[in-house]
Write an enzyme that holds these catalytic residues in place. Structure first.
Site, PDB file in Angstrom:
ATOM      1  N   LYS A  70       0.801  -1.224   0.000  1.00 31.62           N
ATOM      2  CA  LYS A  70       0.000   0.000   0.000  1.00 31.62           C
ATOM      3  C   LYS A  70       0.838   1.279   0.000  1.00 31.62           C
ATOM      4  CE  LYS A  70      -4.400  -1.338   0.148  1.00 31.62           C
ATOM      5  NZ  LYS A  70      -5.460  -0.830  -0.731  1.00 31.62           N
ATOM      6  N   SER A 325       0.427  -9.983  -0.205  1.00 29.45           N
ATOM      7  CA  SER A 325       0.166  -8.545  -0.184  1.00 29.45           C
ATOM      8  C   SER A 325       0.542  -7.838   1.104  1.00 29.45           C
ATOM      9  CB  SER A 325      -1.312  -8.282  -0.495  1.00 29.45           C
ATOM     10  OG  SER A 325      -2.139  -8.953   0.442  1.00 29.45           O
TER      11      SER A 325
END
Length: 432
Positions: A70, A325
């Site tokens: 992110k 992720s």
């Protein structure tokens, strides 16, 4: 949860959103984020490759300094703002990972940020966000879901004239996330046959579609969502971006009620497949990655590994990349992760057991009802009446799912059986 039981169709159709990430903009984003995000490793998994008869490569986005990809989108978006916008400050909403990326960017660039997070966000993610942001960031806990926090953040933005840094539905965010794909293509010289990506709001998946359409159009991109929050799967079935009325928030990094409009328009046209995985299976994958590979991932980070067995035949002999992720997992969640994994594997079962009100009843239950490999892991008993039988809530862990029916038959034959709770979710949640 049946997605069709919890729908509120709303949003834009495909024809309304012309944006598609361009490789030139993605390369520019890669230059921008280079000052804060190192290239993450793409490594072969010996265990998974042997298990599936394929070359399974793991893109280790969990190894960023903020422990998720992110930071890429957050920094790219904030860096694109004008000086006036930076001076006014930024606002974001996040279940944790985007918040840390925004916090780090604010601290690095010396601007003020307000971060809205759901009240159920794991404590570890809240503390990490504050650490990365320091005095530049204020955290506000609002609502039970990302969507609740997002609504509050947008209202705050309008009231104070600040810029909202969207975690997935913004071109600059998408282009920043897309740099994951750019690195994969540069790191793996052989053709990538399959690419598995976790889908929350859909920003990363959208960016990957832009990269691989330009540089490796033969690669099949498969999106993976948690079964309890199938926002993209549902929207694709409905043909319109669709908001779910309720979701299971356990996979917090990928649990949204509605995906991004940009992401929906891109993913619905460019993903090879879009599937869901049960939360219990995700939990078992988290445990396997930790115990067998010494890799720590959060629930969303395990989605791409958890789904591989569904494509076992298709990926055999192929070159496969799974994106891990993120790794922002709170260790205090471990008991719940283990519990969900056992329930999914049908190895943990809860009963209402009616114990006769006589000495030796519990001893008889252990000696005559339990199997040799059965283990009592939960016992809650309270005698509140003088009735002949008093109920207790008993959790039993089995060695094999096949041991369940013989156990129930022994309980019934000896007069101990009251009720089976696993298949009664409302009662289960209330009592256990």
């Amino acid at each position: 949860m049946n997605p069709n039981d919890a729908l509120t169709p709303k949003g834009k159709g495909l024809e309304d959103i012309p944006y598609f990430p361009q490789i030139a903009d993605i390369r520019k984003a890669a230059e921008t984020i280079r000052q804060v995000a190192e290239v993450t490793p793409l490594v072969s998994s010996i265990r998974l490759s042997k298990l599936y008869g394929a070359n399974i490569l793991l893109k280790r986005e969990d190894l960023h300094r903020v422990r998720s990809y992110k930071i890429r989108g957050a920094f790219n978006k904030i860096s694109s703002l004008s000086k006036e916008e930076m001076d006014r400050g930024v606002v974001c909403a996040s279940a944790g990972n985007h918040a840390q990326g925004v916090a780090f960017a604010c601290n690095h660039l010396g601007i003020q940020g307000t971060v809205f997070m759901p009240s159920v966000t794991p404590k570890q993610k809240i503390e990490q966000t504050q650490m990365f942001g320091g005095e530049n960031v204020q955290i506000v806990l609002e609502g039970d879901t990302y969507d609740d926090a997002s609504n509050a953040a947008n209202q705050f933005c309008k009231a104070h004239g600040k810029t909202f840094v969207h975690p997935f539905d913004d071109p600059k965010t998408i282009e920043g996330q897309a740099t994951v794909g750019l690195e994969i293509v540069e790191q793996e010289k052989e053709t990538i046959d399959y690419l598995f990506v976790a889908v929350g709001g859909g920003g990363l998946a959208s960016g990957l579609c832009g990269v691989f359409k330009a540089l490796s159009p033969q690669t099949k991109i498969i999106g993976v969502e948690p079964e309890g929050a199938p926002a993209m799967v549902t929207s694709m079935k409905m043909g319109v971006n669709t908001e779910l009325n309720q979701i299971d928030k356990f996979v917090d990094g990928a649990a949204v009620k509605k995906v991004g409009d940009l992401a929906f328009s891109i993913c619905s046209k460019n993903l090879y497949d879009m599937v869901t995985v049960a939360e219990g299976k995700v939990c078992q994958t988290i445990l396997d990655l930790y115990n067998r590979d010494a890799i720590v991932v959060e629930p969303a980070g395990a989605l791409t590994i958890a789904v591989l067995d569904r494509f076992a035949e298709e990926i055999k002999g192929k070159n496969v990349v799974c994106i891990l992720s993120g790794s922002n997992n709170d260790i205090t969640r471990t008991p719940e992760i283990k519990e969900r994994a056992l329930l999914y594997a049908k190895l943990k079962h809860y009963f209402i057991v009616r114990f006769p009100q006589r000495p030796g009843a519990l001893k008889q239950f252990v000696a005559e009802i339990l199997g040799p490999d059965d283990d009592i892991t939960h016992f809650e008993y309270s005698k509140k009446s003088s009735k002949e039988n008093a109920p207790a809530i008993v959790g039993i862990e089995l060695k094999s799912p096949d041991d369940l029916q013989p156990l129930i038959q022994r309980m019934k034959s000896k007069g101990f059986f009251g009720d089976y709770l696993n298949d009664k979710p409302d009662l289960f949640q209330y009592l256990v």
